[in-house]
Design a protein around this motif. Structure first.
Motif, PDB file in Angstrom:
ATOM      1  N   ALA A   1       0.896  -1.142   0.090  1.00 23.04           N
ATOM      2  CA  ALA A   1      -0.098  -0.017  -0.016  1.00 23.04           C
ATOM      3  C   ALA A   1       0.954   1.443   0.196  1.00 23.04           C
ATOM      4  CB  ALA A   1      -0.965  -0.098   1.071  1.00 23.04           C
ATOM      5  N   LEU A   2       0.332   2.441  -0.329  1.00 21.25           N
ATOM      6  CA  LEU A   2       0.995   3.656  -0.453  1.00 21.25           C
ATOM      7  C   LEU A   2       0.014   4.645   0.287  1.00 21.25           C
ATOM      8  CD1 LEU A   2       3.286   5.306  -1.762  1.00 21.25           C
ATOM      9  CD2 LEU A   2       1.446   6.014  -3.470  1.00 21.25           C
ATOM     10  N   SER A   3       0.426   5.259   1.192  1.00 22.71           N
ATOM     11  CA  SER A   3      -0.577   6.272   2.094  1.00 22.71           C
ATOM     12  C   SER A   3       0.152   7.583   2.112  1.00 22.71           C
ATOM     13  CB  SER A   3      -0.771   5.637   3.462  1.00 22.71           C
ATOM     14  OG  SER A   3       0.554   5.667   4.117  1.00 22.71           O
ATOM     15  N   VAL A   4      -0.538   8.597   2.341  1.00 21.60           N
ATOM     16  CA  VAL A   4      -0.354  10.197   3.089  1.00 21.60           C
ATOM     17  C   VAL A   4      -0.750  10.216   4.314  1.00 21.60           C
ATOM     18  CG1 VAL A   4       0.226  10.824   0.422  1.00 21.60           C
ATOM     19  CG2 VAL A   4      -2.140  11.014   1.735  1.00 21.60           C
ATOM     20  N   LEU A   5      -0.072  11.391   5.022  1.00 21.70           N
ATOM     21  CA  LEU A   5      -0.674  11.701   6.364  1.00 21.70           C
ATOM     22  C   LEU A   5      -1.527  12.817   6.291  1.00 21.70           C
ATOM     23  CD1 LEU A   5       0.089  11.209   9.286  1.00 21.70           C
ATOM     24  CD2 LEU A   5       1.678  13.101   9.316  1.00 21.70           C
ATOM     25  N   ASP A   6      -2.744  12.646   7.175  1.00 17.39           N
ATOM     26  CA  ASP A   6      -3.694  13.841   7.056  1.00 17.39           C
ATOM     27  C   ASP A   6      -3.967  13.785   8.677  1.00 17.39           C
ATOM     28  OD1 ASP A   6      -5.761  15.761   6.562  1.00 17.39           O
ATOM     29  OD2 ASP A   6      -7.195  14.342   6.118  1.00 17.39           O
ATOM     30  N   GLY A   7      -3.147  14.907   9.190  1.00 15.93           N
ATOM     31  CA  GLY A   7      -3.681  15.073  10.570  1.00 15.93           C
ATOM     32  C   GLY A   7      -2.984  13.994  11.679  1.00 15.93           C
ATOM     33  N   GLU A   8      -3.626  13.272  12.083  1.00 19.84           N
ATOM     34  CA  GLU A   8      -3.596  12.110  13.001  1.00 19.84           C
ATOM     35  C   GLU A   8      -3.576  10.927  12.492  1.00 19.84           C
ATOM     36  OE1 GLU A   8      -5.567  12.404  16.770  1.00 19.84           O
ATOM     37  OE2 GLU A   8      -4.877  14.496  17.333  1.00 19.84           O
ATOM     38  N   GLU A   9      -4.010  10.914  11.108  1.00 23.68           N
ATOM     39  CA  GLU A   9      -4.442   9.670  10.341  1.00 23.68           C
ATOM     40  C   GLU A   9      -3.531   9.526   8.992  1.00 23.68           C
ATOM     41  OE1 GLU A   9      -9.063   8.942  11.313  1.00 23.68           O
ATOM     42  OE2 GLU A   9      -8.600  10.477   9.734  1.00 23.68           O
ATOM     43  N   LEU A  10      -3.365   8.306   8.689  1.00 25.71           N
ATOM     44  CA  LEU A  10      -2.936   8.096   7.166  1.00 25.71           C
ATOM     45  C   LEU A  10      -4.069   7.802   6.445  1.00 25.71           C
ATOM     46  CD1 LEU A  10      -2.817   4.795   6.569  1.00 25.71           C
ATOM     47  CD2 LEU A  10      -0.829   4.658   8.153  1.00 25.71           C
TER      48      LEU A  10
ATOM     49  N   HIS B   1      -0.267   6.330  14.675  1.00 27.23           N
ATOM     50  CA  HIS B   1       0.711   6.061  15.718  1.00 27.23           C
ATOM     51  C   HIS B   1       0.511   4.459  15.566  1.00 27.23           C
ATOM     52  CE1 HIS B   1      -3.266   5.530  17.680  1.00 27.23           C
ATOM     53  NE2 HIS B   1      -2.805   4.850  18.695  1.00 27.23           N
ATOM     54  N   ALA B   2      -0.381   3.763  14.965  1.00 27.16           N
ATOM     55  CA  ALA B   2      -0.461   2.329  15.227  1.00 27.16           C
ATOM     56  C   ALA B   2      -0.006   1.501  14.179  1.00 27.16           C
ATOM     57  CB  ALA B   2      -1.897   2.031  15.969  1.00 27.16           C
ATOM     58  N   VAL B   3       0.330   1.857  13.149  1.00 28.27           N
ATOM     59  CA  VAL B   3       0.776   1.181  11.885  1.00 28.27           C
ATOM     60  C   VAL B   3       2.416   1.705  11.453  1.00 28.27           C
ATOM     61  CG1 VAL B   3      -1.537   0.708  10.994  1.00 28.27           C
ATOM     62  CG2 VAL B   3      -0.500   2.845  10.419  1.00 28.27           C
ATOM     63  N   SER B   4       2.803   0.787  10.499  1.00 29.10           N
ATOM     64  CA  SER B   4       4.187   1.058  10.069  1.00 29.10           C
ATOM     65  C   SER B   4       4.340   2.346   9.045  1.00 29.10           C
ATOM     66  CB  SER B   4       4.634  -0.181   9.306  1.00 29.10           C
ATOM     67  OG  SER B   4       3.939  -0.392   8.354  1.00 29.10           O
ATOM     68  N   MET B   5       3.179   2.268   8.124  1.00 32.12           N
ATOM     69  CA  MET B   5       3.240   3.652   7.390  1.00 32.12           C
ATOM     70  C   MET B   5       3.209   4.874   8.159  1.00 32.12           C
ATOM     71  SD  MET B   5       1.261   2.518   3.708  1.00 32.12           S
ATOM     72  CE  MET B   5       0.022   2.024   4.422  1.00 32.12           C
TER      73      MET B   5
ATOM     74  N   VAL C   1       8.545   1.916   4.422  1.00 32.02           N
ATOM     75  CA  VAL C   1       9.603   2.907   4.008  1.00 32.02           C
ATOM     76  C   VAL C   1       9.105   4.227   3.620  1.00 32.02           C
ATOM     77  CG1 VAL C   1      11.112   1.205   3.496  1.00 32.02           C
ATOM     78  CG2 VAL C   1       9.881   2.149   1.781  1.00 32.02           C
ATOM     79  N   PRO C   2       9.796   5.506   3.617  1.00 29.97           N
ATOM     80  CA  PRO C   2       9.260   6.273   3.122  1.00 29.97           C
ATOM     81  C   PRO C   2       9.385   6.639   1.491  1.00 29.97           C
ATOM     82  CG  PRO C   2      11.589   6.804   3.980  1.00 29.97           C
ATOM     83  CD  PRO C   2      11.158   5.468   4.298  1.00 29.97           C
ATOM     84  N   VAL C   3       8.654   7.361   0.885  1.00 29.70           N
ATOM     85  CA  VAL C   3       8.677   7.811  -0.397  1.00 29.70           C
ATOM     86  C   VAL C   3       8.867   9.299  -0.179  1.00 29.70           C
ATOM     87  CG1 VAL C   3       7.439   8.360  -2.639  1.00 29.70           C
ATOM     88  CG2 VAL C   3       6.978   6.265  -1.282  1.00 29.70           C
ATOM     89  N   LYS C   4      10.148   9.926  -0.995  1.00 31.83           N
ATOM     90  CA  LYS C   4      10.596  11.250  -0.545  1.00 31.83           C
ATOM     91  C   LYS C   4      10.554  11.860  -1.983  1.00 31.83           C
ATOM     92  CE  LYS C   4      13.545  10.264   3.280  1.00 31.83           C
ATOM     93  NZ  LYS C   4      14.746  10.500   4.052  1.00 31.83           N
ATOM     94  N   ASP C   5      10.465  13.373  -1.858  1.00 27.84           N
ATOM     95  CA  ASP C   5      10.772  14.190  -3.214  1.00 27.84           C
ATOM     96  C   ASP C   5      11.966  14.445  -3.352  1.00 27.84           C
ATOM     97  OD1 ASP C   5      11.505  16.150  -1.602  1.00 27.84           O
ATOM     98  OD2 ASP C   5       9.409  16.955  -1.453  1.00 27.84           O
ATOM     99  N   ARG C   6      12.151  15.349  -4.303  1.00 27.15           N
ATOM    100  CA  ARG C   6      13.556  15.554  -5.020  1.00 27.15           C
ATOM    101  C   ARG C   6      14.179  16.246  -4.054  1.00 27.15           C
ATOM    102  NH1 ARG C   6      11.905  19.253  -9.969  1.00 27.15           N
ATOM    103  NH2 ARG C   6      10.110  17.803 -10.090  1.00 27.15           N
ATOM    104  N   ASN C   7      13.542  17.084  -3.029  1.00 30.03           N
ATOM    105  CA  ASN C   7      14.048  17.548  -2.151  1.00 30.03           C
ATOM    106  C   ASN C   7      14.613  16.893  -0.705  1.00 30.03           C
ATOM    107  OD1 ASN C   7      14.145  20.047  -3.287  1.00 30.03           O
ATOM    108  ND2 ASN C   7      12.219  20.254  -2.821  1.00 30.03           N
ATOM    109  N   GLY C   8      14.324  15.594  -0.879  1.00 27.60           N
ATOM    110  CA  GLY C   8      14.548  14.647   0.461  1.00 27.60           C
ATOM    111  C   GLY C   8      13.353  14.738   1.402  1.00 27.60           C
TER     112      GLY C   8
ATOM    113  N   ALA D   1       4.240   7.169   2.184  1.00 27.21           N
ATOM    114  CA  ALA D   1       4.749   5.944   2.671  1.00 27.21           C
ATOM    115  C   ALA D   1       4.270   4.695   2.247  1.00 27.21           C
ATOM    116  CB  ALA D   1       4.556   5.840   4.279  1.00 27.21           C
ATOM    117  N   LEU D   2       5.207   3.602   1.948  1.00 26.73           N
ATOM    118  CA  LEU D   2       5.037   2.476   1.417  1.00 26.73           C
ATOM    119  C   LEU D   2       5.226   1.363   2.163  1.00 26.73           C
ATOM    120  CD1 LEU D   2       4.782   1.292  -1.880  1.00 26.73           C
ATOM    121  CD2 LEU D   2       7.302   1.545  -1.757  1.00 26.73           C
ATOM    122  N   ASN D   3       4.465   0.267   2.238  1.00 27.70           N
ATOM    123  CA  ASN D   3       4.660  -0.772   2.856  1.00 27.70           C
ATOM    124  C   ASN D   3       4.175  -2.181   2.304  1.00 27.70           C
ATOM    125  OD1 ASN D   3       1.561  -1.304   3.210  1.00 27.70           O
ATOM    126  ND2 ASN D   3       1.629  -1.626   5.448  1.00 27.70           N
ATOM    127  N   VAL D   4       4.676  -3.120   3.172  1.00 27.13           N
ATOM    128  CA  VAL D   4       4.275  -4.460   2.744  1.00 27.13           C
ATOM    129  C   VAL D   4       3.483  -4.882   4.042  1.00 27.13           C
ATOM    130  CG1 VAL D   4       4.962  -6.989   2.552  1.00 27.13           C
ATOM    131  CG2 VAL D   4       6.005  -5.128   1.185  1.00 27.13           C
TER     132      VAL D   4
END
Length: 254
Positions: free
Chosen positions: A105-114, A139-143, A207-214, A219-222
Motif C-alpha cells: 500500500a501507499l499512503s499519505v498523512l492527514d492530521g493524526e491519520e494516514l 501511531h499504530a501502523v508502520s506507514m 519505508v518513506p517515499v521522498k521528493d526531490r528535496n528529500g 509511505a510504502l509498506n508490505v
C-alpha cells in the motif's frame, strides 16, 4: 493559515464542505436531521446547503434522504492528480506485490491519520484489508510511523501533544515518550516495523517515499500476517524490494 476566528476564514464554505463529509459517512442516504446533527447546525441552514449541492449535482434526494453523487469523486481525484508520483503508483505497487507475494500500500498523512492512496492486494487477503481512501491512526501502523518520522521537530511535538493515543490492542504504544522514541528510531534507520498494534493478526514493514528535496511525501509498506515473520526476517526479505519501489516513485517526481 486561516482559522475559524480569522477574517480570512470563509465559514459558509467550511460548513458546506462539512455537509459533504457527513453525507460520506456510511452507506446509504441520510435524513436532514442526521446531517444537521452531524454538522451541529440548524436544519434550516443545512437544508440550504443541501439544496445548493443538489443544484451543483453533488447531492441527490428522494425527498426524505440525501446522498452523494459520483460528481464528488472529482474532488478526491483532483487531489490524486496533483501527486507527481500518482501515474506510476499502481504499476509500482503491482510489481512490488508480484515480487514479494504480499499486500502492499501507499499512503499519505492527514492530521493524526494516514490515508490510503493506492492499494494492491495479494491473493491471500488479510483480515483487515483497507482500500483507497481508508483511514488509520498513524501511531499504530508502520506507514504512519514513517510519515510521522518525516515531520519536522516542531510538527512532531505538536502531534504528540494533541493526538489521542487509543489502545487498539495490548501491543499498541500509547505512552507519548515511548512513541517519540519509536518515531526517532524510524528517522535514524529509514524504515518502520510495527507488529500487532492496530490488529493483533497484522504486522507491517514500511519505508518513506521522498521528493526531490528529500522530504517525506508518502509511505510504502508490505502488510504481513503476524507471526509468520520476525522483524529481522521481514527486513531481510522485504526491505530492499520496498526501497526499490520507493526509488521508482521518487524518480517520477519531476
Amino acid at each position: 493559515m486561516a482559522t475559524p476566528e480569522s477574517e480570512s476564514f470563509v465559514r459558509t464554505f467550511a460548513r458546506g464542505l462539512k455537509v459533504i463529509e457527513v453525507l460520506g459517512q456510511g452507506p446509504g442516504g441520510h435524513t436532514l436531521a442526521e446531517v444537521a446533527d452531524g454538522v451541529a447546525l440548524p436544519r434550516t441552514a443545512v437544508r440550504r446547503f443541501l439544496l445548493t449541492l443538489i443544484d451543483l449535482s453533488f447531492v441527490r434526494t428522494d425527498g426524505k434522504r440525501y446522498w452523494l453523487t459520483p460528481r464528488v469523486l472529482r474532488l478526491g481525484l483532483s487531489y490524486l492528480g496533483t501527486l507527481p508520483y500518482w501515474r506510476d503508483a499502481q504499476p509500482a505497487l503491482e510489481e512490488l506485490c508480484t515480487r514479494v507475494q504480499q499486500s502492499c500500500a501507499l499512503s499519505v498523512l492527514d492530521g493524526e491519520e494516514l490515508v490510503y492512496v493506492q492499494r494492491q492486494h495479494a491473493k491471500r487477503i488479510l483480515p483487515m484489508s483497507p482500500s483507497l481512501g481508508s483511514r488509520l491512526p498513524a501511531h499504530a501502523v508502520s506507514m504512519g510511523r514513517v510519515l510521522l518520522a518525516g515531520l519536522s521537530d516542531e510538527e512532531l511535538a505538536s502531534y504528540l501533544q494533541q493526538v489521542s493515543l487509543v489502545r487498539l490492542t495490548p501491543a499498541t504504544l500509547t505512552d507519548r515518550d515511548r512513541l517519540r522514541e519509536a518515531i526517532e528510531a524510524v528517522r535514524a534507520q529509514g524504515w518502520a516495523w510495527v507488529d500487532g498494534e492496530l490488529d493483533e493478526s497484522i504486522c507491517g514493514l514500511a519505508v518513506p517515499v521522498k521528493d526531490r528535496n528529500g522530504a517525506t511525501v508518502a509511505a510504502l509498506n508490505v502488510s504481513l500476517p503476524s507471526g509468520e515473520f520476525t522483524q529481522a526476517q521481514a527486513v531481510e526479505r522485504f526491505l530492499s524490494e520496498l526501497r526499490v519501489a520507493s526509488s521508482r516513485l521518487r524518480a517520477s517526481d519531476r
